[in-house]
Design an enzyme around this catalytic site. Structure first.
Site, short mmCIF file in Angstrom:
data_model
loop_
_atom_site.label_atom_id
_atom_site.label_comp_id
_atom_site.label_asym_id
_atom_site.label_seq_id
_atom_site.Cartn_x
_atom_site.Cartn_y
_atom_site.Cartn_z
N CYS A 3 47.34 -8.00 -36.19
CA CYS A 3 46.33 -6.96 -36.26
C CYS A 3 45.72 -6.76 -34.88
CB CYS A 3 45.20 -7.27 -37.23
SG CYS A 3 45.74 -7.53 -38.91
N ARG B 195 50.90 -5.63 -32.33
CA ARG B 195 50.24 -6.72 -33.06
C ARG B 195 50.32 -6.55 -34.57
NH1 ARG B 195 46.94 -9.65 -29.81
NH2 ARG B 195 45.81 -10.42 -31.62
N TRP C 289 48.61 -5.87 -39.67
CA TRP C 289 49.77 -6.66 -40.11
C TRP C 289 49.27 -7.39 -41.35
CZ3 TRP C 289 51.14 -11.83 -40.91
CH2 TRP C 289 52.52 -12.09 -40.98
N ASN D 281 40.44 -8.77 -37.21
CA ASN D 281 41.72 -9.42 -36.95
C ASN D 281 41.53 -10.90 -37.24
OD1 ASN D 281 44.13 -10.45 -35.90
ND2 ASN D 281 43.31 -10.51 -33.82
N GLY D 282 42.36 -11.44 -38.13
CA GLY D 282 42.24 -12.87 -38.48
C GLY D 282 42.31 -13.05 -39.98
N GLU E 14 68.46 -19.05 -29.32
CA GLU E 14 67.77 -17.82 -28.90
C GLU E 14 68.64 -16.59 -29.19
OE1 GLU E 14 64.88 -17.08 -28.32
OE2 GLU E 14 64.89 -15.22 -27.18
N LYS F 186 67.35 -13.56 -31.59
CA LYS F 186 67.27 -12.17 -31.11
C LYS F 186 67.99 -11.24 -32.09
CE LYS F 186 64.74 -11.84 -28.70
NZ LYS F 186 64.08 -13.05 -28.41
N GLU G 198 66.19 -10.98 -35.69
CA GLU G 198 64.86 -10.37 -35.77
C GLU G 198 64.89 -8.85 -35.57
OE1 GLU G 198 61.91 -11.56 -32.84
OE2 GLU G 198 63.46 -11.95 -31.37
N HIS H 70 80.23 -30.06 -40.61
CA HIS H 70 79.55 -30.90 -41.60
C HIS H 70 78.95 -30.02 -42.70
CE1 HIS H 70 80.20 -34.49 -39.27
NE2 HIS H 70 79.87 -33.80 -38.19
N LYS I 272 53.76 -9.16 -32.74
CA LYS I 272 53.97 -9.82 -31.45
C LYS I 272 53.15 -11.09 -31.31
CE LYS I 272 55.47 -9.77 -27.14
NZ LYS I 272 56.89 -10.16 -27.00
C1 F6R Z 1 60.94 -13.85 -30.71
C2 F6R Z 1 59.55 -14.03 -30.36
C3 F6R Z 1 58.79 -15.09 -31.08
C4 F6R Z 1 57.78 -15.76 -30.13
C5 F6R Z 1 56.89 -16.72 -30.93
C6 F6R Z 1 55.89 -17.42 -30.05
O1 F6R Z 1 61.52 -12.83 -29.96
O2 F6R Z 1 59.00 -13.34 -29.55
O3 F6R Z 1 59.63 -16.02 -31.66
O4 F6R Z 1 58.47 -16.44 -29.14
O5 F6R Z 1 56.20 -16.00 -31.93
O6 F6R Z 1 55.02 -16.52 -29.45
P1 F6R Z 1 54.19 -16.91 -28.17
O7 F6R Z 1 55.15 -17.15 -27.07
O8 F6R Z 1 53.30 -15.74 -27.93
O9 F6R Z 1 53.42 -18.16 -28.52
#
Ligand code: F6R
Length: 608
Positions: free
Chosen positions: A2, A27, A75, A101-102, A481, A485, A488, A504, A603
């Site tokens: 949010c 957000r 969100w 927000n929260g 990673e 990517k 997501e 396994h 994010k």
């Molecule tokens: C994936 C991604 C998330 C963040 C995770 C941690 O592309 O961006 O997995 O890496 O939410 O976020 P931060 O780095 O802001 O603590």
């Protein structure tokens, strides 16, 4: 999760609120709303869906005249995304309006109490409780009502509040959710994050836990929860305003992938000094570095993956024992901190709730915490004992790319510094590594310029159901990673496996045509990896290999090979991840997904 904004001043509020929300949409983006005081009453407009729906509804804000307002992009946590659950929320007679927000953890208890007193609720949100609670405590003095609700609410919140009876004031308050405020030309602004205000001011105040702000168009006052006045210093934000815009690219993610060479340079340059590495922010003498016996690295998601990569580097290069954990797990176990343990938390946003909680838990247990953080002045940056900033600039796309790459660089620098101080590499070896490090930006650029080939390859996999990423050692961390990517942003199921673990159980999932991306950057593991590739290939898999130039042997076991330039073996992640980022990006756009704002994600994850 949010985003909130607020404005009071001599300009029309609604266009400023919508503009601010557009910078905060990362957000949360399942619904949005604004409230404006029009001189007589508080008017709200809310809508499910992206901000553009709200923007159309309000004619870009023109339909809502007034110079005082608050806004929200959501969100959903409590209650599905809908018009009625969208913020702002009001009390019954519409004299108090709030954005939040929260999460209010005790909202059910508060709701029951308020219902017993006759309050009626129309939404399923925890936030509506705040509006009614303010109504209950408001007896003509807004500041008093705000402090009273703060004593009653448990959980996390950043709030923007307007009281109709005080139309010359805007209130903001924070606990465990980010909040900044700043003066603009002819007014004052509040927001969850810096990009929302950059257009209006570069000098911001970071609001600390349980601090309250009262703004008028000319004044900004700060108070404690006991209504005591506070003095605060503003912080100058040096980010380039354009950094938060798309600048001609189709998507933020593509732009941010292309910003990786710069993010890498900006992160290593200030630390390469006097023929060596100096990390002043560490504030550690060589003796203290030598005394470190264990590193505990804690983070979430991609940041966690950089931690997994660095485990191999710290152990292999600096001979320091490393424990890496997911922050959401770490905070609920009972970790053992021996003498000489340094905790390293890694976070782009600096606001991730679990990472922040892990930091606090570590400090409570007496450990020193180093934060590797991108957002200047964020909660983790402020609370860590020492902060090493990654200079990636604002990252807007939900899927991280440039922040991830700059986190890797910060960790390389730290590992190289530790290795040298602890006598595990000599000056010559260190300088060779520095020289390899300096080549990375150009090498990344080279790989990015190969994007058309990757796009063609990606187009063949738009209908894939499952994809597997395999690797050993650092290559396993890269696979983690690469897999994240892809899933997501394209919504294709994918998994990362340590290559030796596949047989396994997981190998039973390999079918005719299943794509397996094999990462082979570690020369000593080539042979083992090739065996694993043959194992899946004989079961029908189509094998994509990502490997170093010169490893032609791999082609015997791969159907398609992407070569990366040669570098120091510990830096391979920085290069091997580029084709995997591009692959995910092109699969995502080929499938018509919203690359920058994938479904269900946000994010900044400020809830547990
Ligand atoms: C994936 C991604 C998330 C963040 C995770 C941690 O592309 O961006 O997995 O890496 O939410 O976020 P931060 O780095 O802001 O603590």
């Amino acid at each position: 999760m949010c985003g909130i904004v607020g404005y009071i001043g001599n300009q029309q509020a609604a266009p400023i609120l919508l503009d601010g929300l557009s910078k905060l949409e990362y957000r949360g983006y399942d619904s949005a709303g604004i409230a404006v005081y029009n001189g007589e009453e508080i008017i709200t407009a809310k809508s499910k869906g992206r901000l553009k729906v709200l923007s159309e509804l309000t004619h870009g804000g023109d339909a809502m005249p007034g110079t005082l307002g608050i806004g929200h992009t959501r969100w959903a946590t409590h209650g599905e995304p809908s018009d009625v659950n969208a913020h702002p929320h009001m009390n019954k007679n519409e004299s108090i309006v709030v954005v939040h927000n929260g999460i209010i953890e005790n909202y059910l208890k508060l709701k029951k109490k308020l219902e017993r007193k006759g309050y009626e609720f129309i939404s399923e949100t925890d936030t509506e409780v705040i509006a009614h609670l303010l109504d209950y405590y408001y007896k003509g003095n807004p500041l008093e009502a705000v402090t009273k609700i703060m004593h009653r609410m448990e959980g996390s919140y950043a709030l923007g509040i307007i009281f109709k009876e005080h139309p010359d004031q805007l209130y903001a308050v924070r606990k465990d959710s980010p909040l900044i405020v700043g003066h603009t030309d002819g007014g004052n602004i509040l927001a969850s994050d810096v990009p929302a205000v950059l257009k209006y001011t570069r000098d911001v105040y970071f609001i600390e836990n349980e601090e309250i702000v009262r703004m008028t168009d000319a004044k900004m006052e700060f108070f404690t929860v006991d209504e005591e006045p506070l003095e605060k210093e503003s912080v100058r934000i040096e980010w380039d305003v354009n950094a938060a815009e798309k600048g001609g690219y189709d998507h933020f993610m593509l732009k941010e992938m292309y910003e990786q060479p710069k993010a890498i340079i900006d992160t290593f340059s200030p630390r390469l000094k006097n023929d060596g590495i100096e990390i002043e922010e560490l504030n550690m003498s060589d003796e203290e570095i030598k005394a470190i016996r264990k590193l505990v690295i804690v983070a979430c998601g991609s940041a966690y993956h950089t931690g997994v990569t660095s485990k191999y580097i710290f152990e292999g290069l600096a001979r320091v024992s490393v424990e890496v954990d997911l922050a959401s797990e770490f905070r609920y176990r009972d970790p053992i901190f021996e003498e000489g343990t340094l905790v390293v938390v890694i976070s782009q946003s600096g606001e991730t709730a679990d990472t922040l909680a892990a930091l606090r838990e570590s400090q409570k247990r007496g450990a020193r915490v180093l934060g590797i953080v991108n957002v200047v002045g964020s909660s983790i940056a402020r609370e860590a004992d020492n902060v090493m900033y990654t200079w990636a600039g604002p990252e807007i796309a939900v899927a991280t790319t440039k922040a991830y790459s700059s986190q890797l660089i910060a960790l390389y620098l730290l590992a190289m510094k530790f290795a040298h101080v602890r006598g595990k590499i000599d000056k010559k070896e260190l300088m060779q590594m520095v020289s390899d490090l300096k080549k990375l930006p150009d090498q990344v650029e080279l790989l990015l310029n190969n994007k058309n080939k990757i796009q063609k390859f990606a187009n063949r996999y738009l209908a894939a159901k499952d994809v597997f990423f395999i690797g050993r050692g650092i290559d396993y961390a890269i696979s983690l990673e690469g897999s994240l990517k892809l899933k997501e942003i394209s919504y294709i199921h994918s998994e990362a496996y340590a290559a030796g673990e596949l047989k396994h159980g997981t190998i039973s999932l390999i079918e005719e045509g299943t794509l397996v991306a094999a990462v082979l950057t570690q020369e000593d593991l080539y042979k083992k990896m090739i065996s694993n590739m043959v194992e899946v290939r004989t079961r029908g898999a189509f094998v994509l290999a990502v490997t170093n130039e010169g490893n032609a042997e791999v082609e015997k076991a791969a159907d398609y090979t992407v070569y990366i330039p040669n570098t120091n073996k510990y830096f391979a992640n920085t290069l091997a991840i580029i084709p995997l980022q591009l692959f995910s990006y092109y699969v995502s756009i080929g499938r018509g997904c919203d690359v920058d704002k994938p479904r269900n994600l946000a994010k900044s994850v400020t809830v547990e």
